[in-house]
Write a protein that holds these residues in place. Structure first.
Motif, PDB file in Angstrom:
ATOM      1  N   VAL A   1       0.854  -1.184   0.000  1.00  0.00           N
ATOM      2  CA  VAL A   1       0.000   0.000   0.000  1.00  0.00           C
ATOM      3  C   VAL A   1       0.897   1.244   0.000  1.00  0.00           C
ATOM      4  O   VAL A   1       1.671   1.439   0.932  1.00  0.00           O
ATOM      5  CB  VAL A   1      -0.921   0.010   1.239  1.00  0.00           C
ATOM      6  CG1 VAL A   1      -1.799   1.258   1.243  1.00  0.00           C
ATOM      7  CG2 VAL A   1      -1.770  -1.249   1.287  1.00  0.00           C
ATOM      8  N   ASP A   2       0.770   2.047  -1.059  1.00  0.00           N
ATOM      9  CA  ASP A   2       1.551   3.280  -1.164  1.00  0.00           C
ATOM     10  C   ASP A   2       3.019   3.027  -0.798  1.00  0.00           C
ATOM     11  O   ASP A   2       3.572   3.639   0.117  1.00  0.00           O
ATOM     12  CB  ASP A   2       0.951   4.350  -0.239  1.00  0.00           C
ATOM     13  CG  ASP A   2       1.500   5.746  -0.514  1.00  0.00           C
ATOM     14  OD1 ASP A   2       2.064   5.952  -1.602  1.00  0.00           O
ATOM     15  OD2 ASP A   2       1.380   6.613   0.373  1.00  0.00           O
ATOM     16  N   PRO A   3       3.693   2.091  -1.500  1.00  0.00           N
ATOM     17  CA  PRO A   3       5.016   1.652  -1.060  1.00  0.00           C
ATOM     18  C   PRO A   3       6.116   2.674  -1.297  1.00  0.00           C
ATOM     19  O   PRO A   3       6.020   3.540  -2.165  1.00  0.00           O
ATOM     20  CB  PRO A   3       5.267   0.405  -1.919  1.00  0.00           C
ATOM     21  CG  PRO A   3       4.494   0.665  -3.167  1.00  0.00           C
ATOM     22  CD  PRO A   3       3.265   1.424  -2.740  1.00  0.00           C
ATOM     23  N   VAL A   4       7.166   2.546  -0.503  1.00  0.00           N
ATOM     24  CA  VAL A   4       8.405   3.299  -0.695  1.00  0.00           C
ATOM     25  C   VAL A   4       9.471   2.288  -1.121  1.00  0.00           C
ATOM     26  O   VAL A   4       9.666   1.274  -0.445  1.00  0.00           O
ATOM     27  CB  VAL A   4       8.848   4.006   0.609  1.00  0.00           C
ATOM     28  CG1 VAL A   4      10.212   4.659   0.414  1.00  0.00           C
ATOM     29  CG2 VAL A   4       7.817   5.040   1.028  1.00  0.00           C
ATOM     30  N   THR A   5      10.125   2.539  -2.230  1.00  0.00           N
ATOM     31  CA  THR A   5      11.230   1.691  -2.683  1.00  0.00           C
ATOM     32  C   THR A   5      12.540   2.373  -2.342  1.00  0.00           C
ATOM     33  O   THR A   5      12.783   3.504  -2.768  1.00  0.00           O
ATOM     34  CB  THR A   5      11.151   1.439  -4.198  1.00  0.00           C
ATOM     35  OG1 THR A   5       9.915   0.810  -4.513  1.00  0.00           O
ATOM     36  CG2 THR A   5      12.295   0.536  -4.654  1.00  0.00           C
ATOM     37  N   VAL A   6      13.357   1.691  -1.546  1.00  0.00           N
ATOM     38  CA  VAL A   6      14.660   2.227  -1.143  1.00  0.00           C
ATOM     39  C   VAL A   6      15.734   1.335  -1.757  1.00  0.00           C
ATOM     40  O   VAL A   6      15.804   0.140  -1.462  1.00  0.00           O
ATOM     41  CB  VAL A   6      14.815   2.269   0.389  1.00  0.00           C
ATOM     42  CG1 VAL A   6      16.157   2.893   0.760  1.00  0.00           C
ATOM     43  CG2 VAL A   6      13.675   3.047   1.024  1.00  0.00           C
ATOM     44  N   ASN A   7      16.542   1.909  -2.607  1.00  0.00           N
ATOM     45  CA  ASN A   7      17.549   1.145  -3.332  1.00  0.00           C
ATOM     46  C   ASN A   7      18.918   1.780  -3.121  1.00  0.00           C
ATOM     47  O   ASN A   7      19.128   2.944  -3.437  1.00  0.00           O
ATOM     48  CB  ASN A   7      17.194   1.136  -4.828  1.00  0.00           C
ATOM     49  CG  ASN A   7      17.977   0.110  -5.617  1.00  0.00           C
ATOM     50  OD1 ASN A   7      19.043  -0.328  -5.191  1.00  0.00           O
ATOM     51  ND2 ASN A   7      17.449  -0.276  -6.758  1.00  0.00           N
ATOM     52  N   VAL A   8      19.831   1.006  -2.555  1.00  0.00           N
ATOM     53  CA  VAL A   8      21.207   1.476  -2.373  1.00  0.00           C
ATOM     54  C   VAL A   8      22.089   0.644  -3.295  1.00  0.00           C
ATOM     55  O   VAL A   8      22.449  -0.491  -2.980  1.00  0.00           O
ATOM     56  CB  VAL A   8      21.667   1.346  -0.907  1.00  0.00           C
ATOM     57  CG1 VAL A   8      23.094   1.859  -0.758  1.00  0.00           C
ATOM     58  CG2 VAL A   8      20.726   2.107   0.012  1.00  0.00           C
ATOM     59  N   GLY A   9      22.417   1.185  -4.461  1.00  0.00           N
ATOM     60  CA  GLY A   9      23.168   0.432  -5.452  1.00  0.00           C
ATOM     61  C   GLY A   9      22.231  -0.370  -6.339  1.00  0.00           C
ATOM     62  O   GLY A   9      21.066  -0.566  -6.025  1.00  0.00           O
ATOM     63  N   ARG A  10      22.729  -0.852  -7.478  1.00  0.00           N
ATOM     64  CA  ARG A  10      21.905  -1.643  -8.387  1.00  0.00           C
ATOM     65  C   ARG A  10      21.501  -2.949  -7.730  1.00  0.00           C
ATOM     66  O   ARG A  10      22.321  -3.612  -7.089  1.00  0.00           O
ATOM     67  CB  ARG A  10      22.680  -1.937  -9.684  1.00  0.00           C
ATOM     68  CG  ARG A  10      21.851  -2.696 -10.729  1.00  0.00           C
ATOM     69  CD  ARG A  10      22.712  -3.112 -11.913  1.00  0.00           C
ATOM     70  NE  ARG A  10      23.703  -4.108 -11.543  1.00  0.00           N
ATOM     71  CZ  ARG A  10      23.443  -5.424 -11.475  1.00  0.00           C
ATOM     72  NH1 ARG A  10      22.232  -5.873 -11.696  1.00  0.00           N
ATOM     73  NH2 ARG A  10      24.405  -6.270 -11.168  1.00  0.00           N
TER      74      ARG A  10
END
Length: 580
Positions: A342-351
């Motif tokens: 639900v209404d997500p947050v995507t946190v990406n550190v590096g590929r």
């Protein structure tokens, strides 16, 4: 004067071409737009429309169609939510807010912090990154444990994902191995359990409030130990007692059920099979559970796990905060995961799927018959402890016996060993009593071994993401590590090409045997730039595209086999109605 039988229509300058109407318009006839174009422009457009499709355009269309079919699955929701088309539009309200100084900062200032630590964040109304644990409002007892462990400030994934989870947001977290993902979801779960206990104490037979699901028993045990450690610290600091349960196979289910019945529990760390059994047999309920984390989520929702997770979800009574974490999150899993959040947050550190740059990767060509002898030489590269990975259980046992004969203090772990033996092997290795641990990929996912300087791949895994997980056991917490991998002609060309591109991305030395491979990706570099997708969108490998993905072919074959078996069972049991 207006014509009889027709009311005058309002016009605008846009409709009449700047206020001047033509005779055709006055007569009520439509103007052919082509009449406004020269014959040369018309001919050029016609040639463009009829131009033959290029090979790049054809392949990009084919890839898009493959990914559409792969990701076109039912959303990861409970059966009740799917049947009644229930959806949630807002995240869970936890009552947590970032300190005022962060709320007063502008979005541009928050983005500068993300850019400084190479954090890529996607989502609506992104929570601010917080560069220290004290400002995340953790109790002093938790901060004291972090300090004793030498954790002085959050890692990039902790800096952004922890505030988002504390605020009640659903999360997709992607970061390289050894970046501290376990603390990201463990500490907020402990805070959620503490909040519930303060509001209304958990009674006998109740619980859990939060749950973490892991793909292996060893990873579940490690996560459970971390949860217990911080819970005990809170208790010593004057907080209420928080009770946790480890629900894994190989342990008596009755003892686990008794713990819930006698005192109630706040948190559970589990493997999917045992959790499903306990829920189905009503040894546990999710009546008050509102926090769910899938660790190593790419495995959890991949082929074979999807239905198990959906069945587990069906025991929830309402909305839950859902978190998914992994070091490798291919596009097909990411798009599928988003259907559950639900209404997500995507946190990406590096590929996603990239290797840790603190690891020195060495690749050696070693003939099959020379591997055992060469392994002894490789063990001399660094001081112990050393991890050795093999693809199958037979090789693990062979290596173990060989090293014991040579006087090496070694232990082995694989899926066919009983739970007590597996736990003893890992605990003695962690305690420094044994120098070498030989294991299958059961020990490659998320396990944290202190001070591993060297990881040896006795053979290459079938999938490149397993290679990333394996070597990620070293080079953790900012330390440098070495990974040595044996290759020979027994490895498929696909995995070797993926390895070649992974080494190139990490700016590592590429051995001549890999340099000499014919690389079709060199011819597809332009298409890669146009599509914006590096390598394969299905498995994350950099050495091939999704149209030539061996994992996709294997998964498709397995899925077809399961469908055939299901159809055959239905037929032999007297039709579909008999099964129901």
């Amino acid at each position: 004067m207006a014509r009889l039988g027709r009311a005058p229509q309002p016009t605008s300058s846009a409709d009449t071409g700047g206020g001047h109407s033509t005779d055709d318009e006055k007569g009520g006839r439509e103007v052919n737009p082509r009449q406004k174009e020269s014959l040369l422009i018309q001919k050029a457009k016609q040639m463009q429309e009829n131009a033959p499709e290029t090979e790049q355009e054809r392949q990009m269309k084919e890839e898009a169609e493959i990914m559409r079919q792969v990701t076109q699955k039912a959303a990861l929701k409970t059966y009740k939510e799917l049947a009644k088309d229930i959806s949630y539009s807002r995240s869970i309200n936890t009552g947590w807010r970032p300190p005022l100084k962060y709320r007063l900062m502008s979005d541009d200032e928050h983005q500068k912090v993300r850019d400084q630590f190479y954090i890529i964040c996607e989502g609506h109304q992104l929570p601010p990154p917080i560069p220290n644990f004290a400002d995340m409002k953790f109790p002093p007892a938790v901060l004291a444990v972090l300090e004793t462990k030498g954790i002085k400030r959050p890692t990039p994934i902790q800096m952004q994902a922890t505030p988002a989870i504390l605020a009640g947001r659903d999360i997709i977290g992607i970061a390289f191995t050894g970046s501290g993902k376990t603390l990201v979801f463990s500490l907020p779960m402990i805070m959620a359990a503490l909040q519930e206990e303060v509001r209304m104490p958990v009674q006998r037979g109740e619980g859990p409030v939060g749950i973490v699901i892991c793909p292996s028993r060893e990873l579940a045990r490690q996560t459970y130990d971390i949860v217990v450690e911080y819970s005990e610290a809170l208790k010593q600091g004057g907080a209420p007692e928080l009770r946790s349960l480890l629900a894994i196979g190989g342990v008596d289910m009755k003892a686990q059920a008794d713990q819930i019945r006698n005192s109630g529990i706040h948190m559970v760390v589990a493997t999917p099979g045992r959790l499903k059994d306990m829920l189905t047999k009503r040894r546990m309920t999710f009546d008050i559970c509102r926090y769910l984390c899938l660790d190593e989520a790419d495995r959890m929702v991949d082929l074979g796990f999807e239905e198990d997770i959906r069945e587990v979800l069906s025991f929830f009574k309402g909305q839950r905060q859902m978190l998914m974490f992994s070091a490798t999150m291919p596009a097909k899993i990411k798009s599928f995961a988003e259907s559950a959040l639900v209404d997500p947050v995507t946190v990406n550190v590096g590929r996603a799927g990239a290797t840790n740059l603190d690891i020195i990767q060495e690749v050696e060509y070693v003939k099959e018959e020379a591997k055992l002898v060469y392994l002894l030489d490789c063990l001399q590269k660094t001081a112990p402890p050393v991890l050795v990975f093999a693809e199958n259980k037979k090789d693990v046992d062979t290596i173990h016996e060989f090293l014991l004969v040579k006087g090496v203090e070694a232990v082995a772990v694989h899926g066919s060993k009983d739970q007590e033996e597996r736990e003893w092997a890992i605990s003695s290795f962690k305690a420094g009593q044994k120098d070498v641990l030989i294991a299958t990929d059961v020990a490659s996912k998320g396990l944290d071994f202190e001070g591993i300087q060297h990881v040896i791949n006795y053979d290459m895994p079938e999938e490149i993401e397993n290679y990333v997980h394996r070597i990620g056991r070293t080079g953790r917490k900012g330390k440098t590590g070495i990974a040595t991998s044996f290759i020979n002609k027994n490895q498929s060309e696909h995995i070797l090409l993926d390895l070649k591109h992974l080494l190139r991305e990490a700016k590592q030395r590429i051995p001549p045997v890999l340099q000499a491979l014919h690389d079709p990706m060199d011819e597809l570099a332009e298409m890669e730039a146009i599509s914006g997708t590096k390598g394969c969108a299905y498995c994350g490998g950099l050495g091939h595209r999704v149209t030539d993905c061996p994992k996709l072919r294997a998964d498709t074959r397995e899925q077809s086999k399961k469908q055939q078996d299901r159809f055959g069972n239905n037929s032999s049991s007297g039709g579909f109605g008999a099964e129901m």
